[in-house]
Scaffold this motif. Structure first.
Motif, PDB file in Angstrom:
ATOM      1  N   TYR A   1       0.799  -1.394  -0.237  1.00 45.00           N
ATOM      2  CA  TYR A   1      -0.194   0.557  -0.163  1.00 45.00           C
ATOM      3  C   TYR A   1       0.949   1.048  -0.102  1.00 45.00           C
ATOM      4  N   PHE A   2       0.390   2.861  -0.749  1.00 50.76           N
ATOM      5  CA  PHE A   2       1.293   3.202  -0.911  1.00 50.76           C
ATOM      6  C   PHE A   2       0.555   4.274   0.963  1.00 50.76           C
ATOM      7  N   GLY A   3       2.330   4.598   1.289  1.00 44.12           N
ATOM      8  CA  GLY A   3       1.472   5.691   2.886  1.00 44.12           C
ATOM      9  C   GLY A   3       2.142   6.878   2.795  1.00 44.12           C
ATOM     10  N   GLY A   4       1.907   7.176   0.764  1.00 52.10           N
ATOM     11  CA  GLY A   4       3.091   8.859   1.379  1.00 52.10           C
ATOM     12  C   GLY A   4       2.400   9.821   1.483  1.00 52.10           C
ATOM     13  N   ASN A   5       0.917  10.250   2.493  1.00 50.36           N
ATOM     14  CA  ASN A   5       0.656  11.117   3.553  1.00 50.36           C
ATOM     15  C   ASN A   5       1.167  10.778   4.685  1.00 50.36           C
ATOM     16  N   ALA A   6       1.230   9.921   5.247  1.00 51.22           N
ATOM     17  CA  ALA A   6       1.746   9.027   6.320  1.00 51.22           C
ATOM     18  C   ALA A   6       2.838   9.524   6.716  1.00 51.22           C
ATOM     19  N   THR A   7       2.709   9.738   7.921  1.00 51.29           N
ATOM     20  CA  THR A   7       3.969  10.601   8.598  1.00 51.29           C
ATOM     21  C   THR A   7       5.252  10.056   9.657  1.00 51.29           C
ATOM     22  N   THR A   8       3.634   9.342  10.396  1.00 52.15           N
ATOM     23  CA  THR A   8       4.174   8.275  11.583  1.00 52.15           C
ATOM     24  C   THR A   8       3.705   6.608  11.242  1.00 52.15           C
ATOM     25  N   VAL A   9       4.363   5.512  11.753  1.00 55.37           N
ATOM     26  CA  VAL A   9       4.069   3.990  11.807  1.00 55.37           C
ATOM     27  C   VAL A   9       2.280   4.331  12.135  1.00 55.37           C
ATOM     28  N   ASN A  10       2.289   4.731  13.269  1.00 52.85           N
ATOM     29  CA  ASN A  10       0.728   4.667  14.015  1.00 52.85           C
ATOM     30  C   ASN A  10      -0.584   4.965  12.697  1.00 52.85           C
ATOM     31  N   GLU A  11       0.278   6.619  12.125  1.00 53.56           N
ATOM     32  CA  GLU A  11      -0.639   7.150  11.188  1.00 53.56           C
ATOM     33  C   GLU A  11      -0.997   6.309  10.033  1.00 53.56           C
ATOM     34  N   ALA A  12      -0.421   5.552   9.228  1.00 54.10           N
ATOM     35  CA  ALA A  12       0.118   4.685   8.253  1.00 54.10           C
ATOM     36  C   ALA A  12      -1.178   3.404   8.469  1.00 54.10           C
ATOM     37  N   VAL A  13      -1.242   3.100   9.858  1.00 57.60           N
ATOM     38  CA  VAL A  13      -1.960   1.908   9.760  1.00 57.60           C
ATOM     39  C   VAL A  13      -2.846   2.234  10.234  1.00 57.60           C
ATOM     40  N   GLN A  14      -3.167   3.495  10.509  1.00 55.58           N
ATOM     41  CA  GLN A  14      -4.794   3.628  11.007  1.00 55.58           C
ATOM     42  C   GLN A  14      -5.230   4.095   9.506  1.00 55.58           C
TER      43      GLN A  14
END
Length: 125
Positions: free
Chosen positions: A91-104
């Motif tokens: 999955y592309f997580g380009g806008n997330a800044t932290t691990v938690n933000e990306a997982v959420q």
């Protein structure tokens, strides 16, 4: 959504760590176990050197850890194809800044599948 999610992470890793910009050039990986849409646990594992198998070494390493999903901001076409071959959904997580933000974001269904349009030429470019 259930399974082990790998996220390239900045040291020291963990849920509050910064998301690594490029999967193959990160300091380490944070592995997050999700079950029925909830975070169950997380652990940190080191990245592996590219010298042993090039950019496919991390693919094989993460597959061996039991990873089912990967969230990345960047990667080349070859490792993307490798992840697809070993059954890891990327999955592309380009806008997330932290691990938690990306997982959420993944659990909320708001991350797009990583496709060729997101790939780079390699070397962290």
């Amino acid at each position: 959504m259930t399974g082990l999610v790998a996220l390239p992470s900045n040291a020291p890793g963990g849920m509050d760590a910064g998301l690594g910009a490029h999967f193959g050039h990160c300091d380490l990986y944070t592995l997050v176990e999700v079950e029925d849409g909830q975070i169950k646990s997380s652990k940190v594992v080191p990245n592996v050197p590219h010298q042993q198998g090039g950019c496919m070494a991390p693919v094989q390493y993460l597959a061996g850890q039991g990873v089912k999903m990967l969230i990345a901001g960047g990667m080349g076409m070859r490792p993307l194809m490798g992840f697809n071959q070993v059954g890891i959904d990327v999955y592309f997580g380009g806008n997330a800044t932290t691990v938690n933000e990306a997982v959420q974001a993944l659990l909320q269904g708001s991350l797009p599948r990583f496709t060729q349009q997101f790939t780079c030429g390699g070397g962290g470019q």
